[in-house]
Motif scaffolding. Structure first.
Motif, PDB file in Angstrom:
ATOM      1  N   SER A   1      -4.806 -18.475 -31.143  1.00 51.03           N
ATOM      2  CA  SER A   1      -5.560 -17.232 -31.261  1.00 51.03           C
ATOM      3  C   SER A   1      -6.679 -17.166 -30.223  1.00 51.03           C
ATOM      4  O   SER A   1      -7.043 -16.084 -29.760  1.00 51.03           O
ATOM      5  CB  SER A   1      -6.142 -17.100 -32.670  1.00 51.03           C
ATOM      6  N   THR A   2      -7.225 -18.310 -29.854  1.00 49.57           N
ATOM      7  CA  THR A   2      -8.272 -18.336 -28.827  1.00 49.57           C
ATOM      8  C   THR A   2      -7.732 -17.851 -27.496  1.00 49.57           C
ATOM      9  O   THR A   2      -8.384 -17.090 -26.781  1.00 49.57           O
ATOM     10  CB  THR A   2      -8.847 -19.753 -28.671  1.00 49.57           C
ATOM     11  N   ASP A   3      -6.513 -18.286 -27.154  1.00 46.50           N
ATOM     12  CA  ASP A   3      -5.897 -17.842 -25.909  1.00 46.50           C
ATOM     13  C   ASP A   3      -5.793 -16.319 -25.869  1.00 46.50           C
ATOM     14  O   ASP A   3      -6.068 -15.697 -24.843  1.00 46.50           O
ATOM     15  CB  ASP A   3      -4.496 -18.450 -25.764  1.00 46.50           C
ATOM     16  N   ARG A   4      -5.395 -15.726 -27.003  1.00 40.17           N
ATOM     17  CA  ARG A   4      -5.246 -14.264 -27.024  1.00 40.17           C
ATOM     18  C   ARG A   4      -6.591 -13.564 -26.928  1.00 40.17           C
ATOM     19  O   ARG A   4      -6.723 -12.537 -26.249  1.00 40.17           O
ATOM     20  CB  ARG A   4      -4.518 -13.834 -28.302  1.00 40.17           C
ATOM     21  N   ALA A   5      -7.589 -14.108 -27.565  1.00 40.80           N
ATOM     22  CA  ALA A   5      -8.898 -13.466 -27.541  1.00 40.80           C
ATOM     23  C   ALA A   5      -9.516 -13.483 -26.144  1.00 40.80           C
ATOM     24  O   ALA A   5     -10.105 -12.493 -25.705  1.00 40.80           O
ATOM     25  CB  ALA A   5      -9.836 -14.142 -28.542  1.00 40.80           C
ATOM     26  N   VAL A   6      -9.391 -14.607 -25.451  1.00 40.68           N
ATOM     27  CA  VAL A   6     -10.078 -14.714 -24.160  1.00 40.68           C
ATOM     28  C   VAL A   6      -9.433 -13.843 -23.090  1.00 40.68           C
ATOM     29  O   VAL A   6     -10.091 -13.476 -22.104  1.00 40.68           O
ATOM     30  CB  VAL A   6     -10.155 -16.185 -23.680  1.00 40.68           C
TER      31      VAL A   6
ATOM     32  N   TYR B   1      -7.363 -12.032 -34.085  1.00 38.49           N
ATOM     33  CA  TYR B   1      -6.365 -12.969 -33.580  1.00 38.49           C
ATOM     34  C   TYR B   1      -6.323 -14.241 -34.428  1.00 38.49           C
ATOM     35  O   TYR B   1      -5.249 -14.792 -34.688  1.00 38.49           O
ATOM     36  CB  TYR B   1      -6.651 -13.281 -32.109  1.00 38.49           C
ATOM     37  N   LEU B   2      -7.483 -14.710 -34.856  1.00 36.11           N
ATOM     38  CA  LEU B   2      -7.508 -15.852 -35.769  1.00 36.11           C
ATOM     39  C   LEU B   2      -6.889 -15.467 -37.113  1.00 36.11           C
ATOM     40  O   LEU B   2      -6.142 -16.254 -37.710  1.00 36.11           O
ATOM     41  CB  LEU B   2      -8.937 -16.345 -35.970  1.00 36.11           C
TER      42      LEU B   2
ATOM     43  N   THR C   1      -2.536 -14.964 -47.316  1.00 39.00           N
ATOM     44  CA  THR C   1      -1.740 -14.177 -46.371  1.00 39.00           C
ATOM     45  C   THR C   1      -1.874 -12.684 -46.641  1.00 39.00           C
ATOM     46  O   THR C   1      -1.933 -11.873 -45.714  1.00 39.00           O
ATOM     47  CB  THR C   1      -0.267 -14.604 -46.435  1.00 39.00           C
ATOM     48  N   TRP C   2      -1.938 -12.295 -47.918  1.00 40.80           N
ATOM     49  CA  TRP C   2      -2.155 -10.884 -48.247  1.00 40.80           C
ATOM     50  C   TRP C   2      -3.483 -10.402 -47.667  1.00 40.80           C
ATOM     51  O   TRP C   2      -3.567  -9.296 -47.109  1.00 40.80           O
ATOM     52  CB  TRP C   2      -2.148 -10.675 -49.762  1.00 40.80           C
ATOM     53  N   LEU C   3      -4.523 -11.210 -47.802  1.00 38.26           N
ATOM     54  CA  LEU C   3      -5.824 -10.834 -47.260  1.00 38.26           C
ATOM     55  C   LEU C   3      -5.773 -10.710 -45.740  1.00 38.26           C
ATOM     56  O   LEU C   3      -6.402  -9.819 -45.158  1.00 38.26           O
ATOM     57  CB  LEU C   3      -6.885 -11.851 -47.671  1.00 38.26           C
ATOM     58  N   ALA C   4      -5.006 -11.595 -45.090  1.00 38.93           N
ATOM     59  CA  ALA C   4      -4.856 -11.520 -43.633  1.00 38.93           C
ATOM     60  C   ALA C   4      -4.164 -10.220 -43.230  1.00 38.93           C
ATOM     61  O   ALA C   4      -4.604  -9.528 -42.304  1.00 38.93           O
ATOM     62  CB  ALA C   4      -4.068 -12.727 -43.126  1.00 38.93           C
ATOM     63  N   VAL C   5      -3.078  -9.877 -43.925  1.00 37.44           N
ATOM     64  CA  VAL C   5      -2.341  -8.647 -43.612  1.00 37.44           C
ATOM     65  C   VAL C   5      -3.211  -7.424 -43.851  1.00 37.44           C
ATOM     66  O   VAL C   5      -3.241  -6.483 -43.040  1.00 37.44           O
ATOM     67  CB  VAL C   5      -1.044  -8.569 -44.443  1.00 37.44           C
TER      68      VAL C   5
ATOM     69  N   GLY D   1     -15.822 -18.589 -30.144  1.00 37.03           N
ATOM     70  CA  GLY D   1     -16.648 -19.098 -31.243  1.00 37.03           C
ATOM     71  C   GLY D   1     -15.822 -19.466 -32.455  1.00 37.03           C
ATOM     72  O   GLY D   1     -15.997 -20.552 -33.038  1.00 37.03           O
ATOM     73  N   LEU D   2     -14.902 -18.595 -32.853  1.00 33.31           N
ATOM     74  CA  LEU D   2     -14.054 -18.882 -34.007  1.00 33.31           C
ATOM     75  C   LEU D   2     -13.086 -20.019 -33.710  1.00 33.31           C
ATOM     76  O   LEU D   2     -12.773 -20.827 -34.603  1.00 33.31           O
ATOM     77  CB  LEU D   2     -13.272 -17.624 -34.404  1.00 33.31           C
ATOM     78  N   GLY D   3     -12.628 -20.104 -32.461  1.00 29.77           N
ATOM     79  CA  GLY D   3     -11.750 -21.210 -32.088  1.00 29.77           C
ATOM     80  C   GLY D   3     -12.457 -22.548 -32.206  1.00 29.77           C
ATOM     81  O   GLY D   3     -11.875 -23.541 -32.647  1.00 29.77           O
ATOM     82  N   MET D   4     -13.730 -22.586 -31.819  1.00 30.12           N
ATOM     83  CA  MET D   4     -14.508 -23.822 -31.937  1.00 30.12           C
ATOM     84  C   MET D   4     -14.766 -24.174 -33.397  1.00 30.12           C
ATOM     85  O   MET D   4     -14.788 -25.362 -33.767  1.00 30.12           O
ATOM     86  CB  MET D   4     -15.825 -23.671 -31.174  1.00 30.12           C
ATOM     87  N   LEU D   5     -14.955 -23.149 -34.239  1.00 29.54           N
ATOM     88  CA  LEU D   5     -15.255 -23.403 -35.650  1.00 29.54           C
ATOM     89  C   LEU D   5     -14.023 -23.808 -36.454  1.00 29.54           C
ATOM     90  O   LEU D   5     -14.075 -24.705 -37.296  1.00 29.54           O
ATOM     91  CB  LEU D   5     -15.882 -22.156 -36.279  1.00 29.54           C
TER      92      LEU D   5
END
Length: 315
Positions: free
Chosen positions: A107-112, A35-36, A228-232, A272-276
């Protein structure tokens, strides 16, 4: 869902029986980060563009894998309309809602809220298939809904939060469109392996996403930057190709309820990722809402009700 492995897969059986749990731990850590990663991709791409390129790459990788594994990949002409509907609603529609929700919220909202999918599936089973739910399951649904409310309301109710709340609402709606995979796909499971059905649905979803974007003003352009390529590629290969393949193979050797329990890792990773990376604060409402969602899903059963097959993970 059950997947029949190929004839020469005795070694595979041993591997997945022994290492199924560690594999699901690893994959849910990856899905929790997805999600991040999607949020990063959405800085340059639209929700439709990100989903279209993700599934284009995934299907281009998936079909050769199915051929190498000697999977029967042909589909009946009479089933095409239903499979197109599965691709359009449960893949294209679900990910458009998810990515638009991440764009509006976080992304945090989606993860939780990721564990809520089996709750949505249980509700849909009761509505569409008249599946009887036990009192504990109804209690679980109620607890999960209270947790979801706390998560949605943690930003407040002022004008500044309306955009976030809309995004959260779209994320929750995506669980019900994703749940339609089980409703629409159930009649096809006797004729196709679940992974084959999912890959065809992905292909049709890709076509629909590109056609929809073209109709609105032009085909979605490929990513322009390396980030963005790496994200995809992360969303397409580890999350879709590797993740979905392992998901179905592990389901051959572990009960769906046990496999579903590992989804509880995703909120931990997401917070965790949202906090970081997003300066997300671990507020009381965030933690309380997440815990109630986890408790509610556990009470509901941790997986789908027996009358419904297990959908693929929506990460």
């Amino acid at each position: 869902m059950r997947v029949s492995l190929t004839a020469n897969s005795r070694a595979d059986r041993s591997v997945f029986a022994r290492y199924g749990a560690p594999m699901m731990v690893a994959m849910n850590l990856v899905w929790g980060a997805s999600y991040l990663v999607a949020d990063i991709g959405l800085r340059e791409m639209t929700p439709a563009g990100l989903a279209a390129w993700r599934f284009l790459i995934a299907t281009l990788v998936f079909f050769p894998i199915l051929v190498v594994r000697r999977s029967r990949i042909s589909i009946r002409r009479a089933d095409i309309v239903r499979i197109v509907a599965i691709g359009g609603i449960t893949v294209a529609g679900s990910y458009l809602l998810t990515y638009q929700g991440i764009l509006l919220a976080s992304s945090t909202d989606r993860a939780v809220v990721s564990p809520l999918e089996p709750v949505a599936l249980a509700i849909m089973g009761a509505i569409f298939l008249r599946e009887r739910l036990a009192g504990r399951q109804w209690a679980g649904i109620a607890v999960a809904c209270i947790g979801a409310y706390l998560l949605v309301s943690r930003h407040g109710f002022g004008r500044a939060s309306e955009r976030v709340m809309l995004g959260q609402g779209l994320m929750l709606l995506s669980f019900f469109t994703e749940g339609l995979y089980s409703i629409l796909g159930k009649p096809l499971l006797g004729r196709y392996r679940p992974l084959v059905l999912t890959v065809w649905a992905m292909l049709f979803a890709t076509i629909i996403l590109f056609l929809t974007a073209a109709f609105k003003g032009g085909l979605p352009a490929p990513p322009h930057t390396l980030t963005t390529w790496l994200a995809v590629l992360f969303l397409a290969i580890p999350c879709s190709v590797v993740g979905y393949t392992l998901w179905y193979l592990v389901l051959e050797h572990m009960p769906a309820g046990k496999v579903g329990v590992f989804v509880f890792l995703q909120p931990v990773v997401g917070i965790g990722l949202g906090m970081l990376f997003r300066a997300e604060r671990a507020t009381l409402l965030l933690l309380a809402g997440t815990l109630l969602v986890v408790l509610g899903v556990w009470l509901t059963g941790g997986g789908a009700v027996e009358a419904l097959p297990v959908a693929e993970p929506s990460a």
